[in-house]
Design an enzyme around this catalytic site. Structure first.
Site, PDB file in Angstrom:
ATOM      1  N   GLU A   1      -5.633 -10.369  -2.327  1.00 53.81           N
ATOM      2  CA  GLU A   1      -6.536 -10.255  -1.162  1.00 53.81           C
ATOM      3  C   GLU A   1      -7.931 -10.003  -1.691  1.00 53.81           C
ATOM      4  O   GLU A   1      -8.312  -8.865  -1.916  1.00 53.81           O
ATOM      5  CB  GLU A   1      -6.116  -9.087  -0.266  1.00 53.81           C
TER       6      GLU A   1
ATOM      7  N   GLU B   1       0.791  -1.232   0.000  1.00 60.98           N
ATOM      8  CA  GLU B   1       0.000   0.000   0.000  1.00 60.98           C
ATOM      9  C   GLU B   1       0.828   1.291   0.000  1.00 60.98           C
ATOM     10  O   GLU B   1       0.696   2.115   0.919  1.00 60.98           O
ATOM     11  CB  GLU B   1      -0.977  -0.006   1.175  1.00 60.98           C
TER      12      GLU B   1
HETATM   13  C1  XIL Z   1      -5.771  -7.092   7.795  1.00 62.56           C
HETATM   14  C2  XIL Z   1      -6.039  -8.378   8.550  1.00 62.56           C
HETATM   15  O1  XIL Z   1      -6.925  -9.157   7.807  1.00 62.56           O
HETATM   16  C3  XIL Z   1      -6.601  -8.076   9.919  1.00 62.56           C
HETATM   17  O2  XIL Z   1      -6.679  -9.265  10.665  1.00 62.56           O
HETATM   18  C4  XIL Z   1      -5.723  -7.072  10.639  1.00 62.56           C
HETATM   19  O3  XIL Z   1      -6.322  -6.708  11.853  1.00 62.56           O
HETATM   20  C5  XIL Z   1      -5.510  -5.845   9.791  1.00 62.56           C
HETATM   21  O4  XIL Z   1      -4.959  -6.235   8.543  1.00 62.56           O
HETATM   22  N1  XIL Z   1      -4.749  -4.870   3.334  1.00 62.56           N
HETATM   23  C6  XIL Z   1      -3.687  -5.676   3.657  1.00 62.56           C
HETATM   24  C7  XIL Z   1      -3.844  -6.692   4.723  1.00 62.56           C
HETATM   25  O5  XIL Z   1      -2.650  -5.627   2.990  1.00 62.56           O
HETATM   26  O6  XIL Z   1      -2.647  -6.927   5.415  1.00 62.56           O
HETATM   27  C8  XIL Z   1      -4.934  -6.316   5.689  1.00 62.56           C
HETATM   28  O7  XIL Z   1      -5.116  -7.397   6.592  1.00 62.56           O
HETATM   29  C9  XIL Z   1      -6.203  -5.986   4.951  1.00 62.56           C
HETATM   30  C10 XIL Z   1      -5.990  -4.815   4.044  1.00 62.56           C
END
Ligand code: XIL
Length: 409
Positions: free
Chosen positions: A315, A208
């Site tokens: 994701e 990000e």
């Molecule tokens: C999220 C996890 O799913 C949660 O358990 C944690 O509390 C916060 O992070 N983008 C990303 C991931 O790159 O690492 C994030 O994961 C969701 C958004």
């Protein structure tokens, strides 16, 4: 998030303001109290509708339960035969769903949090590592011949959560902040990659880099201290430590067009022109308040591959409430998921498609407010009882008809 804020916070503030108006009007015995009462009633009605829309739990028909007998789960096997990865994020090795759905459903996993900078440290102390939790997740996958994606080496958002708070303090008090940050970044990447050498071969090196507030790079501690060079440098260090690794830049996109996207492509072009060892773009696709435009998505991935980069959907989740207006929301969700996934499955430069959770029982939406109160979220392939949802069968079909094989660019 902004939309959610506008929809929930703004009306509440308006109600509060109207109540204050009413109290003042009553106190002054002013005639305007009638209008204040009228306004409050209208506002409460609107809030009621919004509350119902967002927070009241809903129950959607689960037609799929009666339609399919419980067949063996063969998604992972099919993906492997088609030279493709279907993955899931895993929070904890002790989650019973892990052994239940891996390796039959997924031939790839991503530690959901365990390999983040902060989570690898003992009490957030820079340099003091505890790999126990991450190793348990990774070793189980490796023992089942399941690929692991590493997530993530450098992420400048959410101090104290994704990276240690100590980093802010160290940089603030350093004599030479840039040198200090470079060293900490180098040490962390080196220790982590050496630890997982031979077990994790694909990493989200930087996560990000874009801002959530506007079309520019996120003004985080790394950017503020090192400029955008931090991104190039992270990739160079990772490549130096292990030149065999596949290195990805991972980003969330609400839209696949617009100013922010152009800034992102400028960044990619800059990295490529500077011969930075970047191999692919990880596309986060969290559909929280809206689904994505798939025509634009196709064009977007073509722009990535034209730059000589691979991509993966790293994701993915799409909340069931986005499909509210359909007669059969789980079917509509399946249609959307399959059409989205096909953009990747049908592309020889897309290595894999990862769901952000093993099943609807283990989705981050169920623990993160406000979504934890906006139930059901049900954004994944399997339901809370591990029954394959319609999306499972649609993705399976898409994999079965995959004609391409993974190809070098
Ligand atoms: C999220 C996890 O799913 C949660 O358990 C944690 O509390 C916060 O992070 N983008 C990303 C991931 O790159 O690492 C994030 O994961 C969701 C958004």
């Amino acid at each position: 998030m902004i939309k959610y804020f506008l929809i929930s916070a703004v009306p509440s503030v308006l109600v509060l303001a109207s109540i204050i108006w009413l109290v003042v009007a009553l106190f002054r015995r002013s005639a305007s109290r009638k209008y204040a009462i009228g306004l409050i009633v209208v506002e409460i009605l609107i809030l009621g509708v919004l509350y119902n829309q967002w927070f009241v739990s809903k129950d959607y028909p689960r037609n799929y339960l009666s339609e399919r007998a419980s067949a063996a789960i063969v998604l992972a096997e099919t993906a492997t035969a088609k030279d493709f990865y279907i993955g899931a994020a895993v929070v904890n090795a002790s989650n019973p769903l892990y052994g239940e759905l891996v390796p039959s459903a997924y031939n790839s996993i991503t530690p959901e949090n365990a390999t983040k900078f902060r989570q690898l440290l003992v009490n957030g102390k820079i340099g003091e590592y505890d790999f126990t939790k991450a190793d348990a997740i990774v070793d189980f996958a490796v023992s089942k011949d399941v690929r692991v994606r590493g997530h993530t080496l450098v992420w400048g958002k959410f101090s104290g959560k994704t990276y240690p708070k100590e980093l802010d303090d160290r940089i603030a008090s350093a004599e030479d902040p840039a040198a200090e940050l470079r060293q900490i970044m180098r040490d962390h990447i080196t220790v982590t990659l050496n630890h997982f050498r031979g077990r994790i071969e694909t990493w989200d090196v930087v996560n990000e880099p874009m801002s959530m507030d506007g079309p520019y790079l996120d003004k985080n501690i790394y950017l503020n201290t090192l400029g955008k060079d931090y991104i190039a440098e992270a990739f160079r260090i990772a490549h130096e430590v292990d030149p065999t690794l596949e290195l990805y830049l991972n980003e969330q996109f609400g839209n696949y067009t617009g100013e922010g996207v152009e800034v992102f492509f400028d960044l990619l072009k800059w990295l490529k022109e500077a011969d930075v060892p970047i191999h692919g773009v990880g596309i986060q696709a969290h559909s929280i308040f809206k689904t994505h435009n798939l025509v634009e998505f196709r064009q977007f991935v073509n722009r990535i591959t034209e730059l000589g980069l691979h991509f993966e959907v790293t994701e993915f989740d799409a909340r069931i409430r986005l499909f509210d207006e359909f007669e059969d929301p789980y079917q509509a969700q399946a249609d959307y998921m399959a059409e989205y996934a096909k953009v990747c499955i049908e592309n020889p430069h897309c290595a894999g498609f990862t769901f952000w959770g093993l099943s609807d029982k283990s989705t981050w939406f169920n623990v993160i407010p406000p979504f934890s109160r906006m139930l059901p979220n049900d954004p994944l392939l399997f339901d809370v009882n591990s029954h394959p949802k319609p999306a499972y069968y649609r993705i399976l079909e898409a994999l079965e008809s995959r004609k391409v094989r993974w190809a070098e660019l």
